[in-house]
Design a protein around this motif. Structure first.
Motif, PDB file in Angstrom:
ATOM      1  N   LEU A   1      -0.378   5.386  -2.103  1.00 44.69           N
ATOM      2  CA  LEU A   1      -0.580   3.715  -2.572  1.00 44.69           C
ATOM      3  C   LEU A   1       0.357   3.425  -3.769  1.00 44.69           C
ATOM      4  CD1 LEU A   1      -4.442   3.422  -2.225  1.00 44.69           C
ATOM      5  CD2 LEU A   1      -2.679   2.489  -0.842  1.00 44.69           C
ATOM      6  N   LEU A   2       0.367   4.382  -4.702  1.00 47.46           N
ATOM      7  CA  LEU A   2       1.421   4.333  -5.999  1.00 47.46           C
ATOM      8  C   LEU A   2       2.764   4.103  -5.489  1.00 47.46           C
ATOM      9  CD1 LEU A   2       1.521   3.931  -8.800  1.00 47.46           C
ATOM     10  CD2 LEU A   2       1.895   6.592  -9.123  1.00 47.46           C
ATOM     11  N   THR A   3       3.105   5.130  -4.613  1.00 43.79           N
ATOM     12  CA  THR A   3       4.636   5.004  -4.142  1.00 43.79           C
ATOM     13  C   THR A   3       4.860   3.859  -3.159  1.00 43.79           C
ATOM     14  OG1 THR A   3       4.379   7.544  -3.774  1.00 43.79           O
ATOM     15  CG2 THR A   3       6.099   6.501  -2.463  1.00 43.79           C
ATOM     16  N   GLY A   4       3.879   3.395  -2.476  1.00 42.63           N
ATOM     17  CA  GLY A   4       4.174   2.288  -1.743  1.00 42.63           C
ATOM     18  C   GLY A   4       4.175   1.105  -2.482  1.00 42.63           C
ATOM     19  N   LEU A   5       3.483   1.150  -3.746  1.00 43.19           N
ATOM     20  CA  LEU A   5       3.398  -0.167  -4.664  1.00 43.19           C
ATOM     21  C   LEU A   5       4.829  -0.164  -5.367  1.00 43.19           C
ATOM     22  CD1 LEU A   5      -0.013  -0.069  -6.329  1.00 43.19           C
ATOM     23  CD2 LEU A   5       1.056  -2.102  -4.968  1.00 43.19           C
ATOM     24  N   VAL A   6       5.303   1.065  -5.848  1.00 45.13           N
ATOM     25  CA  VAL A   6       6.342   1.017  -6.398  1.00 45.13           C
ATOM     26  C   VAL A   6       7.617   0.730  -5.467  1.00 45.13           C
ATOM     27  CG1 VAL A   6       8.250   2.915  -7.468  1.00 45.13           C
ATOM     28  CG2 VAL A   6       5.737   2.622  -8.101  1.00 45.13           C
TER      29      VAL A   6
ATOM     30  N   VAL B   1       3.914  -8.133  -3.707  1.00 44.52           N
ATOM     31  CA  VAL B   1       3.862  -7.129  -3.248  1.00 44.52           C
ATOM     32  C   VAL B   1       3.010  -7.032  -1.905  1.00 44.52           C
ATOM     33  CG1 VAL B   1       3.015  -4.730  -3.449  1.00 44.52           C
ATOM     34  CG2 VAL B   1       4.179  -6.041  -5.274  1.00 44.52           C
ATOM     35  N   PRO B   2       3.493  -7.002  -0.761  1.00 45.92           N
ATOM     36  CA  PRO B   2       2.885  -7.089   0.682  1.00 45.92           C
ATOM     37  C   PRO B   2       1.964  -5.771   0.750  1.00 45.92           C
ATOM     38  CG  PRO B   2       5.040  -6.189   1.031  1.00 45.92           C
ATOM     39  CD  PRO B   2       5.146  -6.610  -0.475  1.00 45.92           C
ATOM     40  N   LEU B   3       0.590  -6.040   0.696  1.00 49.82           N
ATOM     41  CA  LEU B   3      -0.366  -4.915   0.927  1.00 49.82           C
ATOM     42  C   LEU B   3      -0.356  -4.359   2.098  1.00 49.82           C
ATOM     43  CD1 LEU B   3      -3.454  -6.758  -1.189  1.00 49.82           C
ATOM     44  CD2 LEU B   3      -1.678  -5.166  -1.984  1.00 49.82           C
ATOM     45  N   PRO B   4      -0.366  -4.983   3.104  1.00 46.19           N
ATOM     46  CA  PRO B   4      -0.296  -4.117   4.564  1.00 46.19           C
ATOM     47  C   PRO B   4       0.960  -3.272   4.566  1.00 46.19           C
ATOM     48  CG  PRO B   4      -0.659  -6.653   4.996  1.00 46.19           C
ATOM     49  CD  PRO B   4      -0.288  -6.462   3.587  1.00 46.19           C
ATOM     50  N   LEU B   5       2.020  -3.676   3.880  1.00 42.46           N
ATOM     51  CA  LEU B   5       3.076  -2.668   3.779  1.00 42.46           C
ATOM     52  C   LEU B   5       2.856  -1.438   3.051  1.00 42.46           C
ATOM     53  CD1 LEU B   5       6.068  -1.947   4.823  1.00 42.46           C
ATOM     54  CD2 LEU B   5       6.909  -3.552   2.983  1.00 42.46           C
ATOM     55  N   VAL B   6       2.300  -1.704   1.806  1.00 47.18           N
ATOM     56  CA  VAL B   6       1.806  -0.527   0.995  1.00 47.18           C
ATOM     57  C   VAL B   6       0.805   0.338   1.703  1.00 47.18           C
ATOM     58  CG1 VAL B   6       0.499  -0.138  -1.106  1.00 47.18           C
ATOM     59  CG2 VAL B   6       2.193  -1.962  -1.147  1.00 47.18           C
ATOM     60  N   ALA B   7      -0.205  -0.298   2.339  1.00 49.74           N
ATOM     61  CA  ALA B   7      -1.158   0.423   3.247  1.00 49.74           C
ATOM     62  C   ALA B   7      -0.549   1.467   4.379  1.00 49.74           C
ATOM     63  CB  ALA B   7      -2.337  -0.122   3.778  1.00 49.74           C
ATOM     64  N   TRP B   8       0.532   0.564   4.916  1.00 52.36           N
ATOM     65  CA  TRP B   8       1.320   1.605   5.813  1.00 52.36           C
ATOM     66  C   TRP B   8       2.062   2.744   5.262  1.00 52.36           C
ATOM     67  CZ3 TRP B   8       2.023   2.737  10.642  1.00 52.36           C
ATOM     68  CH2 TRP B   8       2.921   3.264  11.248  1.00 52.36           C
ATOM     69  N   LEU B   9       2.817   2.342   4.045  1.00 49.03           N
ATOM     70  CA  LEU B   9       3.646   3.519   3.421  1.00 49.03           C
ATOM     71  C   LEU B   9       2.707   4.427   3.044  1.00 49.03           C
ATOM     72  CD1 LEU B   9       6.004   1.169   1.487  1.00 49.03           C
ATOM     73  CD2 LEU B   9       6.646   2.641   3.619  1.00 49.03           C
TER      74      LEU B   9
END
Length: 177
Positions: free
Chosen positions: A43-48, A15-23
């Motif tokens: 953050l939850l939506t980005g992780l999913v 799970v790419p954390l920079p992409l999760v933060a961006w989302l």
């Protein structure tokens, strides 16, 4: 250092954390309300989303080499100044300016290096890419006299070398020789 430092595993998938933060940032922006609930929801939506729809790891084929980059930028700045002076001269000069279209063969087969070369050429006043092929560019030049084709080919070959030295991979640099 691994390229996956910012992409820990979650239930077996990276799970790419920079992409999760961006989302999460996009999520909060779309909702228009900066609150704890919106940030956590983002953050939850980005992780999913990143877990369910993993993106492949892409290599754009560009490496930055600081020494050659500085040399390229200095040369590029000088070329911008001299080209601007040349274009201003021909704009102020009575009559039509000399223009030519020149086919320029390329030595690199890297798409990334070709794109960077096209961007650099199009940014310089008085030059424009008319067509691009796999290992050839068609360049429109303004304000050059004399052996225009030879001068343009030599200039583009020099620019190509500087770009590959500044941004190329080891394979790109080896291909140029």
């Amino acid at each position: 250092m691994s390229r996956y430092v910012m992409a820990p595993r979650l239930l077996g998938r990276r799970v790419p954390l920079p992409l999760v933060a961006w989302l999460a940032l996009v999520w909060v922006t779309l909702w228009g309300d900066l609150s704890v609930g919106n940030v956590l929801g983002g953050l939850l939506t980005g992780l999913v989303v990143t877990w369910l729809l993993p993106l492949p790891i892409l290599d754009p084929g560009i490496r930055v080499h600081p020494g050659p980059l500085v040399r390229f930028l200095l040369w590029f700045a000088w070329d911008m100044v001299t080209s601007t002076v040349r274009v201003v001269f021909w704009v102020a000069h009575p009559g039509p300016p000399p223009t030519r279209i020149v086919r320029v063969p390329l030595r690199t087969s890297s798409e990334s290096m070709t794109v960077l070369l096209m961007i650099a050429l199009s940014t310089v006043p008085g030059t424009l890419i008319v067509e691009a092929y796999r290992k050839e560019l068609v360049v429109h030049v303004l304000g050059l006299t004399g052996d225009v084709a030879g001068a343009v080919r030599a200039d583009v070959a020099g620019l190509e070398s500087r770009i590959v030295r500044a941004f190329g991979t080891a394979a790109d640099r080896e291909e140029l020789g």
